[in-house]
Design an enzyme around this catalytic site. Structure first.
Site, PDB file in Angstrom:
ATOM      1  N   PRO A  10       0.786  -1.226   0.000  1.00  0.00           N
ATOM      2  CA  PRO A  10       0.000   0.000   0.000  1.00  0.00           C
ATOM      3  C   PRO A  10       0.827   1.290   0.000  1.00  0.00           C
ATOM      4  O   PRO A  10       1.883   1.363   0.626  1.00  0.00           O
ATOM      5  CB  PRO A  10      -0.814  -0.093   1.293  1.00  0.00           C
ATOM      6  CG  PRO A  10      -0.110  -1.083   2.137  1.00  0.00           C
ATOM      7  CD  PRO A  10       0.539  -2.050   1.194  1.00  0.00           C
ATOM      8  N   ASN A  11       0.314   2.241  -0.737  1.00  0.00           N
ATOM      9  CA  ASN A  11       0.851   3.603  -0.840  1.00  0.00           C
ATOM     10  C   ASN A  11       2.140   3.714  -1.647  1.00  0.00           C
ATOM     11  O   ASN A  11       2.631   4.818  -1.875  1.00  0.00           O
ATOM     12  CB  ASN A  11       1.054   4.234   0.555  1.00  0.00           C
ATOM     13  CG  ASN A  11      -0.230   4.291   1.349  1.00  0.00           C
ATOM     14  OD1 ASN A  11      -1.225   4.813   0.842  1.00  0.00           O
ATOM     15  ND2 ASN A  11      -0.249   3.744   2.544  1.00  0.00           N
ATOM     16  N   ARG A  18       5.288  11.123  -2.354  1.00  0.00           N
ATOM     17  CA  ARG A  18       5.024  10.841  -0.951  1.00  0.00           C
ATOM     18  C   ARG A  18       6.319  10.879  -0.141  1.00  0.00           C
ATOM     19  O   ARG A  18       7.265  10.157  -0.454  1.00  0.00           O
ATOM     20  CB  ARG A  18       4.434   9.431  -0.912  1.00  0.00           C
ATOM     21  CG  ARG A  18       4.363   8.788   0.425  1.00  0.00           C
ATOM     22  CD  ARG A  18       4.101   7.291   0.293  1.00  0.00           C
ATOM     23  NE  ARG A  18       3.978   6.733   1.612  1.00  0.00           N
ATOM     24  CZ  ARG A  18       4.294   5.488   1.938  1.00  0.00           C
ATOM     25  NH1 ARG A  18       4.726   4.655   1.014  1.00  0.00           N
ATOM     26  NH2 ARG A  18       4.176   5.084   3.168  1.00  0.00           N
ATOM     27  N   TYR A  23      11.513   8.418   1.189  1.00  0.00           N
ATOM     28  CA  TYR A  23      11.408   7.372   0.170  1.00  0.00           C
ATOM     29  C   TYR A  23      12.071   7.734  -1.163  1.00  0.00           C
ATOM     30  O   TYR A  23      12.118   6.887  -2.068  1.00  0.00           O
ATOM     31  CB  TYR A  23       9.934   7.017  -0.060  1.00  0.00           C
ATOM     32  CG  TYR A  23       9.274   6.488   1.201  1.00  0.00           C
ATOM     33  CD1 TYR A  23       9.756   5.345   1.833  1.00  0.00           C
ATOM     34  CD2 TYR A  23       8.186   7.151   1.773  1.00  0.00           C
ATOM     35  CE1 TYR A  23       9.181   4.865   2.996  1.00  0.00           C
ATOM     36  CE2 TYR A  23       7.598   6.676   2.940  1.00  0.00           C
ATOM     37  CZ  TYR A  23       8.096   5.537   3.544  1.00  0.00           C
ATOM     38  OH  TYR A  23       7.524   5.066   4.702  1.00  0.00           O
ATOM     39  N   ASN A  74       7.816  -5.808  -1.170  1.00  0.00           N
ATOM     40  CA  ASN A  74       7.847  -4.680  -0.244  1.00  0.00           C
ATOM     41  C   ASN A  74       6.423  -4.575   0.311  1.00  0.00           C
ATOM     42  O   ASN A  74       5.550  -3.980  -0.319  1.00  0.00           O
ATOM     43  CB  ASN A  74       8.244  -3.385  -0.959  1.00  0.00           C
ATOM     44  CG  ASN A  74       8.331  -2.222   0.033  1.00  0.00           C
ATOM     45  OD1 ASN A  74       7.877  -2.333   1.176  1.00  0.00           O
ATOM     46  ND2 ASN A  74       8.895  -1.105  -0.400  1.00  0.00           N
ATOM     47  N   ALA A  77       3.283  -0.868   4.718  1.00  0.00           N
ATOM     48  CA  ALA A  77       2.782  -0.825   6.106  1.00  0.00           C
ATOM     49  C   ALA A  77       2.337  -2.204   6.606  1.00  0.00           C
ATOM     50  O   ALA A  77       2.369  -2.464   7.815  1.00  0.00           O
ATOM     51  CB  ALA A  77       1.641   0.173   6.216  1.00  0.00           C
ATOM     52  N   GLU A  98      12.426  -9.827   1.268  1.00  0.00           N
ATOM     53  CA  GLU A  98      11.638  -8.637   1.661  1.00  0.00           C
ATOM     54  C   GLU A  98      12.524  -7.408   1.499  1.00  0.00           C
ATOM     55  O   GLU A  98      13.705  -7.438   1.849  1.00  0.00           O
ATOM     56  CB  GLU A  98      11.198  -8.775   3.129  1.00  0.00           C
ATOM     57  CG  GLU A  98      10.451  -7.534   3.628  1.00  0.00           C
ATOM     58  CD  GLU A  98       9.884  -7.732   5.034  1.00  0.00           C
ATOM     59  OE1 GLU A  98       9.271  -8.791   5.294  1.00  0.00           O
ATOM     60  OE2 GLU A  98      10.073  -6.820   5.859  1.00  0.00           O
ATOM     61  N   HIS A 100      12.742  -2.895   1.667  1.00  0.00           N
ATOM     62  CA  HIS A 100      12.191  -1.591   2.027  1.00  0.00           C
ATOM     63  C   HIS A 100      13.112  -0.517   1.487  1.00  0.00           C
ATOM     64  O   HIS A 100      14.340  -0.685   1.489  1.00  0.00           O
ATOM     65  CB  HIS A 100      12.083  -1.433   3.548  1.00  0.00           C
ATOM     66  CG  HIS A 100      11.206  -2.482   4.153  1.00  0.00           C
ATOM     67  ND1 HIS A 100       9.830  -2.413   4.091  1.00  0.00           N
ATOM     68  CD2 HIS A 100      11.499  -3.648   4.764  1.00  0.00           C
ATOM     69  CE1 HIS A 100       9.327  -3.498   4.658  1.00  0.00           C
ATOM     70  NE2 HIS A 100      10.323  -4.267   5.070  1.00  0.00           N
ATOM     71  N   ARG A 107      13.803   3.985  12.284  1.00  0.00           N
ATOM     72  CA  ARG A 107      12.627   4.862  12.215  1.00  0.00           C
ATOM     73  C   ARG A 107      11.782   4.715  13.494  1.00  0.00           C
ATOM     74  O   ARG A 107      12.294   4.350  14.530  1.00  0.00           O
ATOM     75  CB  ARG A 107      11.835   4.528  10.941  1.00  0.00           C
ATOM     76  CG  ARG A 107      12.670   4.778   9.669  1.00  0.00           C
ATOM     77  CD  ARG A 107      11.857   4.646   8.422  1.00  0.00           C
ATOM     78  NE  ARG A 107      10.736   5.596   8.417  1.00  0.00           N
ATOM     79  CZ  ARG A 107       9.712   5.535   7.562  1.00  0.00           C
ATOM     80  NH1 ARG A 107       9.674   4.581   6.641  1.00  0.00           N
ATOM     81  NH2 ARG A 107       8.734   6.423   7.620  1.00  0.00           N
TER      82      ARG A 107
HETATM   83  C1  DQA Z   1       8.378   0.913   3.537  1.00  0.00           C
HETATM   84  C2  DQA Z   1       8.509   1.104   5.060  1.00  0.00           C
HETATM   85  C3  DQA Z   1       7.157   0.933   5.753  1.00  0.00           C
HETATM   86  O1  DQA Z   1       7.295   1.131   7.158  1.00  0.00           O
HETATM   87  C4  DQA Z   1       6.159   1.940   5.225  1.00  0.00           C
HETATM   88  O2  DQA Z   1       4.888   1.709   5.794  1.00  0.00           O
HETATM   89  C5  DQA Z   1       6.092   1.980   3.741  1.00  0.00           C
HETATM   90  C6  DQA Z   1       7.318   1.834   2.957  1.00  0.00           C
HETATM   91  C7  DQA Z   1       9.709   1.204   2.805  1.00  0.00           C
HETATM   92  O3  DQA Z   1       9.825   0.778   1.659  1.00  0.00           O
HETATM   93  O4  DQA Z   1      10.592   1.865   3.359  1.00  0.00           O
HETATM   94  O5  DQA Z   1       5.044   2.228   3.165  1.00  0.00           O
HETATM   95  O6  DQA Z   1       8.036  -0.442   3.289  1.00  0.00           O
END
Ligand code: DQA
Length: 145
Positions: A10-11, A18, A23, A74, A77, A98, A100, A107
């Site tokens: 998501p997002n 964003r 990011y 990835n 959240a 996985e 990020h 963080r």
């Molecule tokens: C994320 C880290 C997560 O905590 C966050 O909710 C994201 C992006 C990252 O790629 O750094 O949406 O997965």
């Protein structure tokens, strides 16, 4: 040619817009293009997906089992909340990584715990869009072992 899949949670469709300080500036399409170039150079066929829905992500993981040789995820959240995605990852055997963009361990406290990482071979985080490139390289090594 071996096939690999990247699943974005998501997002991540909002990348480039964003929280750029966390990011980075690149959009998801730009990251996808860079990833596809790297995959092709390593003789891998890459498909990239993004979903804001937990159930769609779980379905994608189920489908990956029979259609791909390796998986990069990835979970965004959902990393910090989803036992359902962990169970889906655990349910099959192909190599899984996985990733990020940010270093989740430096963080907020609620991001320092990854529930989903117990279902993958390893994690790469904190390298911005390069986390994607490094994961493709790692997956290529795993698949060629
Ligand atoms: C994320 C880290 C997560 O905590 C966050 O909710 C994201 C992006 C990252 O790629 O750094 O949406 O997965």
């Amino acid at each position: 040619m071996k096939k690999i899949i990247i699943i974005n949670g998501p997002n991540l469709n909002l990348l480039g817009d964003r929280e750029k300080d966390i990011y980075g500036e690149k959009t998801l399409s730009e990251i996808e293009e860079i990833s596809k170039d790297r995959a092709l150079a390593l003789n891998l066929n890459l498909e990239v997906y993004q979903s804001n829905s937990e159930s769609e992500i779980i379905e994608l993981i189920h489908k990956a089992q029979n259609n791909f040789d390796g998986l990069i995820i990835n979970p965004a959240a959902f990393t910090h909340t989803s036992v359902a995605i962990l169970d889906a990852l655990r349910s099959f055997k192909i190599p899984k990584i996985e990733i990020h963009l940010s270093n989740i361990y430096n963080r907020e406290d609620y991001r320092k715990k990854s529930i989903t990482s117990a279902g993958v071979n390893g994690i790469i985080c904190g390298f911005g869009y390069l986390s994607y490139v490094l994961a493709i390289e790692a997956l290529s090594s795993l698949l060629n072992r």
